[in-house]
Design a protein around this motif. Structure first.
Motif, PDB file in Angstrom:
ATOM      1  N   THR A 196      -7.398 -11.030   4.763  1.00 61.03           N
ATOM      2  CA  THR A 196      -6.741  -9.831   5.279  1.00 61.03           C
ATOM      3  C   THR A 196      -7.724  -8.713   5.603  1.00 61.03           C
ATOM      4  N   PHE A 197      -9.015  -8.918   5.286  1.00 59.71           N
ATOM      5  CA  PHE A 197     -10.079  -7.930   5.532  1.00 59.71           C
ATOM      6  C   PHE A 197      -9.904  -6.653   4.721  1.00 59.71           C
ATOM      7  N   GLU A 198      -9.085  -6.682   3.673  1.00 60.34           N
ATOM      8  CA  GLU A 198      -8.875  -5.501   2.834  1.00 60.34           C
ATOM      9  C   GLU A 198      -9.795  -5.572   1.618  1.00 60.34           C
ATOM     10  N   GLY A 199     -10.873  -4.810   1.632  1.00 58.87           N
ATOM     11  CA  GLY A 199     -11.776  -4.729   0.497  1.00 58.87           C
ATOM     12  C   GLY A 199     -12.621  -5.957   0.265  1.00 58.87           C
ATOM     13  N   TRP A 200     -12.795  -6.779   1.311  1.00 59.70           N
ATOM     14  CA  TRP A 200     -13.583  -8.000   1.094  1.00 59.70           C
ATOM     15  C   TRP A 200     -15.070  -7.733   0.843  1.00 59.70           C
ATOM     16  N   PRO A 201     -15.682  -6.659   1.368  1.00 56.94           N
ATOM     17  CA  PRO A 201     -17.093  -6.418   1.004  1.00 56.94           C
ATOM     18  C   PRO A 201     -17.297  -6.216  -0.501  1.00 56.94           C
ATOM     19  N   GLY A 202     -16.320  -5.556  -1.161  1.00 59.62           N
ATOM     20  CA  GLY A 202     -16.437  -5.389  -2.604  1.00 59.62           C
ATOM     21  C   GLY A 202     -16.391  -6.716  -3.337  1.00 59.62           C
ATOM     22  N   LEU A 203     -15.494  -7.605  -2.897  1.00 59.44           N
ATOM     23  CA  LEU A 203     -15.432  -8.939  -3.504  1.00 59.44           C
ATOM     24  C   LEU A 203     -16.714  -9.729  -3.231  1.00 59.44           C
ATOM     25  N   LEU A 204     -17.302  -9.532  -2.051  1.00 57.68           N
ATOM     26  CA  LEU A 204     -18.553 -10.213  -1.717  1.00 57.68           C
ATOM     27  C   LEU A 204     -19.665  -9.796  -2.669  1.00 57.68           C
ATOM     28  N   TYR A 205     -19.797  -8.498  -2.923  1.00 56.26           N
ATOM     29  CA  TYR A 205     -20.857  -8.019  -3.811  1.00 56.26           C
ATOM     30  C   TYR A 205     -20.631  -8.483  -5.252  1.00 56.26           C
TER      31      TYR A 205
END
Length: 244
Positions: free
Chosen positions: A29-38
């Protein structure tokens, strides 16, 4: 005070299938995925706290997943649905000798309804009606709305007093012109047919809002200056599109 450090799991993780599916859905959904990536990159072995940039190659998994699932597969699914609907719609005319454009023309002719327009019988009222419905009048109002919108956008903090006074005079002139337009249209259409059009009701609200804006300006409430200017700009922008 020294306390024992306790590591807590992130709300989204891959420790079980259910949580993993929820995490992947969140990423898609592209919602907050950079945080999950880190968080995934910093993840360490079991029961050990995170280490900064411990596994940077995890980013490759996320990037491949987003490209394949979020971009490629979703577009394929949407395209499949559209093609299926088109094919099902064509089944009705499978044995018809007309092409698609000809069928659309026939359907439009069958569904088209005549536009009802009020035309006054009184000679004087008819002249006013002809004037307010003419293209030059509509174009003139269109240009005035654009100019009024621009004048409302010309205010800035710390402007000279003479500059503010000039903009206020312009606002009064524009308000008088729009009020005159309202009076002429009331004379041409009367109240019943004027307020029967939704765009006319919207224009009336704008004129009423302009008078309220002038009253607030005379009362001089500083806290409401920015708010009323913003609301007025939005209203005139809407009137701009209504006359377009």
């Amino acid at each position: 005070m020294v306390e024992k450090r306790v590591w807590e799991k992130n709300a989204f993780h891959f420790d079980n299938v259910a949580k993993a599916m929820l995490t992947l859905f969140t990423v898609s959904t592209f919602e907050g995925w950079p945080g999950l990536l880190y968080v995934s990159i910093d993840s360490n072995t079991e029961d050990i706290g995170p280490v900064h940039n411990y596994r940077p190659m995890v980013a490759v998994y996320y990037i491949i997943y987003i490209i394949i699932i979020a971009f490629f597969m979703v577009n394929i699914f949407v395209g499949f649905v559209i093609v299926t609907f088109q094919n099902e719609g064509e089944q009705e005319y499978k044995n018809c000798c007309l092409d698609k454009n000809q069928r659309n023309c026939i359907e439009f002719a069958l569904k088209a309804k005549p536009v009802r327009r009020y035309i006054p019988k009184n000679r004087f009222q008819y002249k006013i009606w002809w004037f307010v419905t003419s293209q030059p009048f509509e174009y003139a109002i269109f240009v005035l709305i654009m100019l009024n919108t621009v004048s409302l956008a010309m205010k800035f903090r710390g402007e000279p007093e003479a500059y503010t006074h000039a903009l206020d005079i312009l606002n009064l002139i524009f308000t008088a012109v729009f009020a005159l337009e309202f009076v002429l249209k009331i004379m041409a259409f009367r109240f019943k047919y004027y307020f029967g059009d939704a765009w006319n009701v919207f224009d009336f609200i704008i004129v009423l809002g302009s008078f309220i804006d002038i009253v607030y300006s005379e009362v001089n409430i500083p806290d409401l200056d920015d708010t009323r200017d913003t609301v007025a700009a939005v209203l005139y922008a809407g009137s701009f599109f209504s006359n377009f």
